[in-house]
Design an enzyme around this catalytic site. Structure first.
Site, short mmCIF file in Angstrom:
data_model
loop_
_atom_site.label_atom_id
_atom_site.label_comp_id
_atom_site.label_asym_id
_atom_site.label_seq_id
_atom_site.Cartn_x
_atom_site.Cartn_y
_atom_site.Cartn_z
N LYS A 1 -31.99 33.02 -80.51
CA LYS A 1 -33.01 34.02 -80.18
C LYS A 1 -34.09 33.39 -79.30
O LYS A 1 -34.86 32.56 -79.74
CB LYS A 1 -33.66 34.56 -81.47
CG LYS A 1 -34.45 35.82 -81.21
CD LYS A 1 -35.65 35.99 -82.10
CE LYS A 1 -36.81 35.13 -81.74
NZ LYS A 1 -37.39 35.34 -80.40
N GLU B 1 -54.62 22.02 -79.20
CA GLU B 1 -53.56 21.90 -78.20
C GLU B 1 -53.81 22.91 -77.08
O GLU B 1 -53.72 24.11 -77.29
CB GLU B 1 -52.19 22.19 -78.84
CG GLU B 1 -51.06 22.02 -77.85
CD GLU B 1 -49.68 22.40 -78.38
OE1 GLU B 1 -49.57 23.40 -79.11
OE2 GLU B 1 -48.72 21.71 -78.03
N GLU C 1 -39.73 21.82 -84.70
CA GLU C 1 -40.30 21.03 -83.61
C GLU C 1 -41.51 21.81 -83.14
O GLU C 1 -41.39 22.86 -82.52
CB GLU C 1 -39.28 20.88 -82.47
CG GLU C 1 -38.03 20.08 -82.83
CD GLU C 1 -38.30 18.61 -83.08
OE1 GLU C 1 -39.39 18.11 -82.74
OE2 GLU C 1 -37.41 17.94 -83.63
N CYS D 1 -44.58 20.24 -75.00
CA CYS D 1 -45.07 19.86 -76.34
C CYS D 1 -45.62 18.45 -76.32
O CYS D 1 -46.63 18.18 -76.97
CB CYS D 1 -43.95 20.01 -77.36
SG CYS D 1 -42.46 19.10 -76.95
P1 NAD Z 1 -44.27 30.54 -80.64
O1 NAD Z 1 -44.41 29.85 -81.95
O2 NAD Z 1 -45.22 31.61 -80.31
O3 NAD Z 1 -42.81 31.17 -80.46
C1 NAD Z 1 -41.64 30.40 -80.59
C2 NAD Z 1 -40.50 31.32 -81.00
O4 NAD Z 1 -40.75 31.83 -82.30
C3 NAD Z 1 -40.29 32.55 -80.11
O5 NAD Z 1 -38.91 32.73 -79.92
C4 NAD Z 1 -40.87 33.66 -80.96
O6 NAD Z 1 -40.31 34.92 -80.65
C5 NAD Z 1 -40.49 33.22 -82.34
N1 NAD Z 1 -41.25 33.82 -83.43
C6 NAD Z 1 -42.39 34.55 -83.39
N2 NAD Z 1 -42.78 34.90 -84.63
C7 NAD Z 1 -41.86 34.39 -85.48
C8 NAD Z 1 -41.73 34.39 -86.90
N3 NAD Z 1 -42.59 34.97 -87.70
N4 NAD Z 1 -40.66 33.75 -87.44
C9 NAD Z 1 -39.77 33.11 -86.66
N5 NAD Z 1 -39.86 33.07 -85.32
C10 NAD Z 1 -40.89 33.70 -84.73
O7 NAD Z 1 -44.33 29.34 -79.59
P2 NAD Z 1 -44.45 29.45 -78.01
O8 NAD Z 1 -45.84 29.91 -77.73
O9 NAD Z 1 -43.28 30.20 -77.49
O10 NAD Z 1 -44.29 27.92 -77.56
C11 NAD Z 1 -45.34 27.04 -77.39
C12 NAD Z 1 -45.47 26.10 -78.57
O11 NAD Z 1 -44.22 25.44 -78.81
C13 NAD Z 1 -46.48 24.99 -78.35
O12 NAD Z 1 -47.26 24.79 -79.52
C14 NAD Z 1 -45.62 23.76 -78.10
O13 NAD Z 1 -46.24 22.53 -78.37
C15 NAD Z 1 -44.46 24.04 -78.99
N6 NAD Z 1 -43.29 23.27 -78.55
C16 NAD Z 1 -42.84 22.23 -79.32
C17 NAD Z 1 -41.77 21.46 -78.91
C18 NAD Z 1 -41.26 20.32 -79.75
O14 NAD Z 1 -40.14 19.88 -79.52
N7 NAD Z 1 -42.01 19.82 -80.72
C19 NAD Z 1 -41.14 21.75 -77.70
C20 NAD Z 1 -41.60 22.81 -76.93
C21 NAD Z 1 -42.68 23.55 -77.37
#
Ligand code: NAD
Length: 466
Positions: free
Chosen positions: A163, A366, A236, A270
């Site tokens: 997803k 962040e 992650e 990230c």
């Molecule tokens: P987000 O948490 O808003 O969304 C990530 C995913 O989760 C999306 O697919 C979203 O639709 C889904 N989602 C939303 N609500 C949910 C729920 N209740 N349950 C399960 N899934 C749900 O993150 P984002 O804004 O898309 O990405 C940015 C963040 O991701 C930053 O904090 C960044 O640091 C982090 N990130 C971490 C890594 C890593 O490897 N540690 C890598 C890339 C990004």
């Protein structure tokens, strides 16, 4: 979307916006609960035959996916730029990295381990697949972050539901076409949503594990909602990585490296460098060099040749980064950037801020955007404590001419990864994980592969000894 080997449209659809224009350029099909149920049933149905194949067989299909992705890499890269915003060359690196990741995992193998073989007692530990895996991915690296999950999950005999994030679903859908051509029906299923599916997926009794990459706030929800079925989770999450510059370096040379580490993908990484700590004696030179680089950046549509910084991926993130900049304006000095571009699209030029206190939100939180706070220090113990004073523990960098001294500092940084004199050296053969609230479990490497398996012990003696 891809369900049980068929490409399907959903009951509804939603807009996909090009962040370089803020205009809708595509519609994305949207799943509902009934489609999720079909996808889970398909993944569950495909599991016995898929997990019964040999690892060599499954690896061959992963290699076929890599070849197919390579064949269409140009198409993937330009679609990635359109939906995500990153400059085309960076989109190309993400696709190349994705192909490399598939191929690297296809080389890995796990063999049963004999724990005991004496006095007629044989104890063997097998690693068996978990079942149906849900991969939930964010919008900053939609393709490679999916491959980091898909390759180990499939290799170890699991089936999956993927997803993507609602603002970058299209490259994942395109990858679904490759899966449809290459994999048996039901092995990979792809669904899109506008954030409604998360709770349904994480609470689903027939999904064994959620492999999640995203923000720490959403990660907490994933963990809470997975508790009901004692699901395995890999999280992650976010980071607030510090760069510590030691006093024996050429300030300007290191500033160039730190700038890249902070501004690649418009800071939406990230493990981007999110705060830089510089010795007082080097501070002026370091800031001056960052300003030169920021002012030379070409901030434009990633599809245009020569662009070095594309737009912020979505309006919500744009607003968040601008609010952090506005707050910082009242607390420190903005040396470069600071104002959004006066044009359609979500463009923020590279912004360098000095003289902030560690408690400023731009330092403590962040930012996930092209904004770098540069902070001074005089005492090494004190700066290590400042770097570690965070709920996050993802990555970090130490820069020093005396590599042994830099490595000694790196040992004291409380994060999953610390790079010395380099940045973003992420490799499918090296495990990657966040400590503290940056994550749970590992991705990549053998540790990441094992996360898609469970230990199964067979402990046998001959019947006459029983
Ligand atoms: P987000 O948490 O808003 O969304 C990530 C995913 O989760 C999306 O697919 C979203 O639709 C889904 N989602 C939303 N609500 C949910 C729920 N209740 N349950 C399960 N899934 C749900 O993150 P984002 O804004 O898309 O990405 C940015 C963040 O991701 C930053 O904090 C960044 O640091 C982090 N990130 C971490 C890594 C890593 O490897 N540690 C890598 C890339 C990004």
């Amino acid at each position: 979307m891809l369900i049980d080997g068929e490409l399907v449209t959903g009951p509804s659809s939603f807009d996909v916006i090009n962040p370089a224009t803020a205009e809708v350029f595509a519609r994305c099909p949207k799943a509902d609960e009934a489609l999720l149920e079909r996808a889970v049933a398909a993944a569950k149905g495909a599991l016995p035959a898929w997990s019964a194949r040999s690892m060599d067989d499954r690896a061959a299909l992963i290699l076929a996916l890599a070849d197919a992705l390579e064949e269409r890499s140009g198409e993937f890269a330009s679609l990635l730029t359109r939906e995500q915003g990153k400059p085309l060359d960076q989109a190309g690196y993400e696709i190349m990295g994705s192909i490399y990741t598939l191929r690297a995992f296809a080389q890995m193998r796990i063999a049963p381990r004999t724990l005991r073989n004496d006095n007629g007692n044989s104890v063997i530990e097998h690693r068996t697949p978990l079942g149906v895996i849900a991969a939930i991915t964010p919008w900053n690296f939609p393709v490679i972050l999916l491959m980091n999950k898909l390759a180990p999950a499939l290799l170890t005999g699991n089936t999956m539901i993927a997803k993507p994030a609602p603002t970058t679903p299209l490259t994942t859908l395109l990858f679904g076409e490759l899966c449809q051509q290459i994999l048996p029906a039901g092995v990979v299923n792809i669904l899109c949503d506008q954030n409604e599916m998360g709770a349904l997926i994480t609470g689903h009794p027939d999904i064994a594990k959620v492999a999640f990459t995203g923000s720490t706030a959403t990660g907490r929800k994933v963990m809470a909602s997975s508790a009901g079925t004692v699901k395995r989770v890999t999280l992650e999450l976010g980071g607030n990585d510090a760069a510590i510059v030691l006093d024996d370096v050429d300030a300007r040379r290191v500033a160039r490296k730190v700038y890249q580490g902070a501004m690649t993908n418009a800071g939406q990484i990230c493990v981007a460098i999110k705060r830089a700590y510089v010795p007082a004696a080097l501070y002026e030179d370091f800031c001056d060099e960052l300003v030169i680089l920021a002012n030379a950046a070409i901030v434009d549509d990633g599809a245009k040749q020569g662009t070095t910084i594309g737009p912020i991926q979505n309006k919500m993130q744009f607003d968040k980064v601008m609010a952090l900049i506005e707050d910082a304006r009242g607390r420190g000095t903005i040396l470069a950037g600071g104002d959004a571009l006066d044009r359609p699209g979500y463009f923020i030029p590279p912004t360098i801020v000095r003289d902030l206190d560690d408690s400023a939100p731009l330092v403590a939180e962040e930012q996930f955007g092209p904004v770098l706070p540069v902070l001074q220090y005089t005492d090494i113990d004190d700066v290590i404590a400042r770097a570690n004073n965070s709920e996050y523990g993802l990555g970090g960098t130490v820069w020093g001419k005396d590599v042994d001294r830099a490595m000694a500092v790196a040992m004291r940084i409380d994060t999953g990864t610390v790079w010395v004199n380099q940045h973003l050296a992420i490799d499918p053969n090296i495990p990657f994980r966040g400590v503290k609230q940056s994550g749970l479990g590992a991705e990549l490497g053998e540790a990441g592969l094992l996360e898609y398996t469970q230990a199964h012990i067979v402990n046998a003696v001959a019947l006459e000894d029983a």
